[in-house]
Design a protein around this motif. Structure first.
Motif, PDB file in Angstrom:
ATOM      1  N   THR A 118     -23.501 -34.187  13.513  1.00 22.28           N
ATOM      2  CA  THR A 118     -23.345 -33.811  12.046  1.00 22.28           C
ATOM      3  C   THR A 118     -21.984 -33.870  11.676  1.00 22.28           C
ATOM      4  O   THR A 118     -21.570 -34.033  10.327  1.00 22.28           O
ATOM      5  CB  THR A 118     -23.735 -32.182  12.092  1.00 22.28           C
ATOM      6  N   GLU A 119     -20.907 -33.479  12.521  1.00 26.40           N
ATOM      7  CA  GLU A 119     -19.238 -33.545  12.012  1.00 26.40           C
ATOM      8  C   GLU A 119     -18.927 -34.800  11.700  1.00 26.40           C
ATOM      9  O   GLU A 119     -18.646 -35.130  10.545  1.00 26.40           O
ATOM     10  CB  GLU A 119     -18.457 -32.645  13.233  1.00 26.40           C
ATOM     11  N   ALA A 120     -19.369 -36.059  12.375  1.00 28.22           N
ATOM     12  CA  ALA A 120     -19.174 -37.174  12.134  1.00 28.22           C
ATOM     13  C   ALA A 120     -19.702 -37.618  10.699  1.00 28.22           C
ATOM     14  O   ALA A 120     -19.166 -38.306   9.806  1.00 28.22           O
ATOM     15  CB  ALA A 120     -19.445 -38.292  13.216  1.00 28.22           C
ATOM     16  N   ALA A 121     -20.733 -37.216  10.485  1.00 24.69           N
ATOM     17  CA  ALA A 121     -21.492 -37.445   9.391  1.00 24.69           C
ATOM     18  C   ALA A 121     -20.849 -37.173   8.134  1.00 24.69           C
ATOM     19  O   ALA A 121     -20.655 -37.870   7.024  1.00 24.69           O
ATOM     20  CB  ALA A 121     -22.916 -37.451   9.466  1.00 24.69           C
ATOM     21  N   LEU A 122     -20.381 -35.877   8.163  1.00 26.02           N
ATOM     22  CA  LEU A 122     -19.636 -35.199   7.134  1.00 26.02           C
ATOM     23  C   LEU A 122     -18.469 -35.811   6.723  1.00 26.02           C
ATOM     24  O   LEU A 122     -18.226 -36.147   5.755  1.00 26.02           O
ATOM     25  CB  LEU A 122     -19.614 -33.652   7.590  1.00 26.02           C
ATOM     26  N   VAL A 123     -17.721 -35.726   7.930  1.00 25.95           N
ATOM     27  CA  VAL A 123     -16.226 -36.475   7.745  1.00 25.95           C
ATOM     28  C   VAL A 123     -16.502 -37.907   7.004  1.00 25.95           C
ATOM     29  O   VAL A 123     -15.575 -38.309   6.195  1.00 25.95           O
ATOM     30  CB  VAL A 123     -15.417 -36.447   9.015  1.00 25.95           C
ATOM     31  N   LEU A 124     -17.423 -38.709   7.657  1.00 23.49           N
ATOM     32  CA  LEU A 124     -17.538 -40.062   7.131  1.00 23.49           C
ATOM     33  C   LEU A 124     -17.992 -40.057   5.569  1.00 23.49           C
ATOM     34  O   LEU A 124     -17.648 -41.143   4.834  1.00 23.49           O
ATOM     35  CB  LEU A 124     -18.581 -40.897   8.099  1.00 23.49           C
ATOM     36  N   PHE A 125     -18.621 -39.178   5.389  1.00 24.87           N
ATOM     37  CA  PHE A 125     -19.143 -39.014   3.865  1.00 24.87           C
ATOM     38  C   PHE A 125     -17.840 -39.012   2.804  1.00 24.87           C
ATOM     39  O   PHE A 125     -17.563 -39.551   2.061  1.00 24.87           O
ATOM     40  CB  PHE A 125     -20.225 -37.935   3.632  1.00 24.87           C
ATOM     41  N   ILE A 126     -17.076 -38.101   3.349  1.00 20.11           N
ATOM     42  CA  ILE A 126     -15.903 -37.877   2.595  1.00 20.11           C
ATOM     43  C   ILE A 126     -14.979 -39.067   2.595  1.00 20.11           C
ATOM     44  O   ILE A 126     -14.249 -39.454   1.509  1.00 20.11           O
ATOM     45  CB  ILE A 126     -14.778 -36.668   3.481  1.00 20.11           C
ATOM     46  N   LEU A 127     -14.812 -39.975   3.669  1.00 19.06           N
ATOM     47  CA  LEU A 127     -14.096 -41.008   3.610  1.00 19.06           C
ATOM     48  C   LEU A 127     -14.641 -42.137   2.879  1.00 19.06           C
ATOM     49  O   LEU A 127     -14.084 -43.048   2.301  1.00 19.06           O
ATOM     50  CB  LEU A 127     -14.107 -41.460   5.188  1.00 19.06           C
ATOM     51  N   PHE A 128     -15.991 -42.069   2.619  1.00 18.37           N
ATOM     52  CA  PHE A 128     -16.741 -42.963   1.684  1.00 18.37           C
ATOM     53  C   PHE A 128     -16.167 -42.863   0.258  1.00 18.37           C
ATOM     54  O   PHE A 128     -15.916 -43.678  -0.520  1.00 18.37           O
ATOM     55  CB  PHE A 128     -18.267 -42.916   1.983  1.00 18.37           C
TER      56      PHE A 128
END
Length: 379
Positions: A118-128
């Motif tokens: 969940t945390e990785a998905a959230l941060v990767l969305f911000i990076l996208f």
């Protein structure tokens, strides 16, 4: 963020007490039907999300040309969502069994993997969204620079996710009733102020960062080069992912805080709460569908998998354009629109006036029209 599996023990403690002197009707009312409702509402989007993210990973694996810088973030996010949703399915299966008790090792493992995903998905969305901003200014941010930023930020995202997983390792525990209390997120904290801190860290800060990058990536002029990766940001995908995250997580946290003021035992609120707590899972299911539908190369790849009689149909974008043109022509014929405020084809009305909000609303309209038209043509 969505809740893990802390609800069954909470229901049993708050409503049934610990003396066990309850009737069958009370047991059905307070425990069986709420757990089943939660399992259905969370299980369906979790299963759809696993399937959709798996398809997205296959598409990226078999389409080297689609592995652009922006899409690499989406690929990693799909991996993170698979981790998160897989643990969600296990939580639901154990919850529904009502027989299997959590062991400390099983509870901790599920919690750690769930938090990491969940945390990785959230941060990767911000990076996208950050990379979309860089892609919108190619004169200042070259492709080699974006590749370098992608490598560094991706590593940082997974390190941050690992740190959250480490915190979950120490904070997760099995209570006296056999429930798995996952922490630090997913409803471990029941105090109003602690939940407020959780919302601020996990939703409010990401929302602000995401929409800042979205607004910077989408200038009001239509002169931006089009493309899904190297040429520029995918405008519709960017708005679709940001809008979905905002709406679904916003509704979830609204119900969370309503729970502090509404009677916990009120049956209608059980239903509202069950629906709301399924929304973050639904977000993980919608994300890969949006990526596939709104990325031209991936959409064409899926069209190539269809039988010959289907692949000969119009491309999805042409279906949208034809349906929109037909609907708009009918409306214009009946005087519903004025010619000076409307254009036909793939251009949409009101974009210059309403900006990002108009684009987001039209995005969902186009998706519904596309699915309806595609179903009609394929049928």
């Amino acid at each position: 963020m969505e809740q893990g599996d802390n609800t069954s023990a909470a229901w049993e403690s708050l409503e049934l007490g610990h003396d066990g002197n309850i009737t069958v009707e009370e047991y059905e009312y307070y425990y069986v039907w709420p757990v089943t409702l939660w399992s259905v509402l969370q299980g369906l989007p979790a299963a759809v999300g696993l399937l959709a993210n798996t398809i997205l990973l296959v598409l990226f694996a078999t389409s080297p040309r689609q592995r652009t810088v922006s899409n690499i973030f989406l690929l990693q996010r799909a991996v993170a969502d698979v981790l998160s949703l897989s643990m969600m399915v296990v939580f639901i299966a154990l919850r529904e069994s009502r027989i299997v008790k959590y062991s400390p090792g099983l509870c901790t493992t599920l919690s750690v993997v769930k938090h990491v995903g969940t945390e990785a998905a959230l941060v990767l969305f911000i990076l996208f969204t950050m990379d979309s901003y860089l892609a919108s200014r190619p004169q200042h941010h070259t492709l080699p620079y974006r590749n370098k930023v992608m490598g560094l930020t991706s590593a940082a995202a997974w390190l941050m996710a690992a740190a959250v997983g480490l915190a979950a390792y120490f904070l997760t525990y099995v209570d006296d009733d056999g429930g798995c209390n996952v922490g630090p997120f997913f409803g471990m904290f029941t105090h109003y102020y602690l939940r407020s801190v959780e919302m601020f860290v996990s939703v409010m800060v990401p929302l602000v960062v995401v929409w800042v990058f979205v607004s910077l990536s989408l200038p009001p002029t239509p002169a931006m080069p089009k493309g899904d990766g190297h040429e520029g940001p995918n405008r519709r995908l960017l708005l679709g992912l940001a809008s979905t995250f905002t709406v679904l997580h916003g509704l979830y946290w609204l119900v969370v805080f309503l729970g502090f003021v509404l009677p916990f035992h009120a049956r209608p609120f059980y239903i509202i709460e069950a629906i709301a707590f399924s929304l973050p899972v639904l977000n993980e299911a919608i994300n890969p569908i949006l990526v596939i539908c709104l990325t031209e190369g991936l959409r064409q790849k899926v069209a190539g998998w269809l039988p010959a009689r289907h692949s000969d149909s119009l491309p999805l974008q042409d279906l949208i354009s034809r349906q929109l043109t037909t609907n708009h022509a009918e409306a214009f014929r009946h005087g519903a629109y004025r010619h000076d405020t409307h254009t036909f084809g793939t251009q949409t009305f009101g974009t210059q006036t309403f900006g990002g909000l108009g684009e987001a609303l039209l995005l969902y309209t186009n998706i519904v029209l596309a699915l309806t038209t595609a179903t009609t043509v394929m049928g």
